[in-house]
Write a protein that holds these residues in place. Structure first.
Motif, short mmCIF file in Angstrom:
data_model
loop_
_atom_site.label_atom_id
_atom_site.label_comp_id
_atom_site.label_asym_id
_atom_site.label_seq_id
_atom_site.Cartn_x
_atom_site.Cartn_y
_atom_site.Cartn_z
N UNK A 21 0.65 4.22 11.40
CA UNK A 21 0.61 3.19 9.94
C UNK A 21 -0.38 3.33 9.32
N UNK A 22 -1.76 3.56 10.96
CA UNK A 22 -3.25 3.68 9.73
C UNK A 22 -3.10 5.53 9.12
N UNK A 23 -3.07 6.38 9.72
CA UNK A 23 -2.55 7.54 9.61
C UNK A 23 -2.48 7.36 8.27
N UNK A 24 -1.33 6.91 7.73
CA UNK A 24 -0.49 6.74 6.45
C UNK A 24 -1.16 6.62 5.52
N UNK A 25 -2.35 5.25 6.24
CA UNK A 25 -3.30 4.51 4.57
C UNK A 25 -3.37 5.50 4.58
N UNK A 26 -4.75 6.91 5.22
CA UNK A 26 -5.22 7.29 4.18
C UNK A 26 -4.91 9.19 4.17
N UNK A 27 -3.83 8.96 4.86
CA UNK A 27 -2.94 10.73 4.65
C UNK A 27 -1.80 9.98 4.06
N UNK A 28 -2.13 10.49 2.37
CA UNK A 28 -1.06 10.82 1.47
C UNK A 28 0.87 11.41 1.86
N UNK A 29 0.67 11.92 2.16
CA UNK A 29 2.25 13.22 2.80
C UNK A 29 3.09 11.70 4.67
N UNK A 59 -3.58 -6.17 4.91
CA UNK A 59 -3.16 -4.65 4.66
C UNK A 59 -1.03 -4.59 5.27
N UNK A 60 -1.37 -5.01 6.60
CA UNK A 60 0.46 -4.56 7.25
C UNK A 60 0.70 -5.96 7.64
#
Length: 122
Positions: A21-29, A59-60
């Motif tokens: 989920x944290x990756x999803x915050x910074x990576x658009x895909x 955020x979550x």
């Protein structure tokens, strides 16, 4: 002992899910919302302290609360998820995947998209 190892497994799954989920915050895909919901579920089974932290996170927390109370998904997440599913199916088509693969994956993605679109938005 089995109960403790089960809680440990849920705790590990919660941490892995929140990492994605944290990756999803910074990576658009990379989608954020599904991983946040998974993390909330796993944390509630394996780590009450982590579950409480997630629910209070600015955020979550709202995504978990909206899902639990209304089964609602953010409109942005719906658009992104459906776009990514369509793009994935398109890649299969362009790569010349067999008809059976196109039909089965297309039906599965259509079912998932339909479910997601029919959930309330926030």
């Amino acid at each position: 002992m089995a109960v403790q190892s089960g809680k440990t497994g849920f705790r590990i799954l919660a941490y892995i899910s929140i990492g994605f989920a944290a990756l999803g915050v910074v990576l658009p895909l990379v989608p954020t919302t599904p991983f946040v919901l998974l993390a909330g579920y796993f944390a509630s089974k394996g780590s009450p302290a982590f579950a409480q932290w997630l629910e209070g996170h600015p955020r979550f927390g709202p995504a978990i609360e909206q899902w639990r109370h209304r089964r609602a998904v953010p409109a942005r997440a719906k658009v992104l998820a459906c776009s990514m599913m369509a793009m994935s199916w398109g890649v299969l088509l362009i790569l010349g995947s067999p008809l059976a693969v196109l039909v089965v994956s297309g039906l599965f993605l259509l079912i998932v998209a339909t479910y997601m679109i029919t959930r309330p938005s926030y």
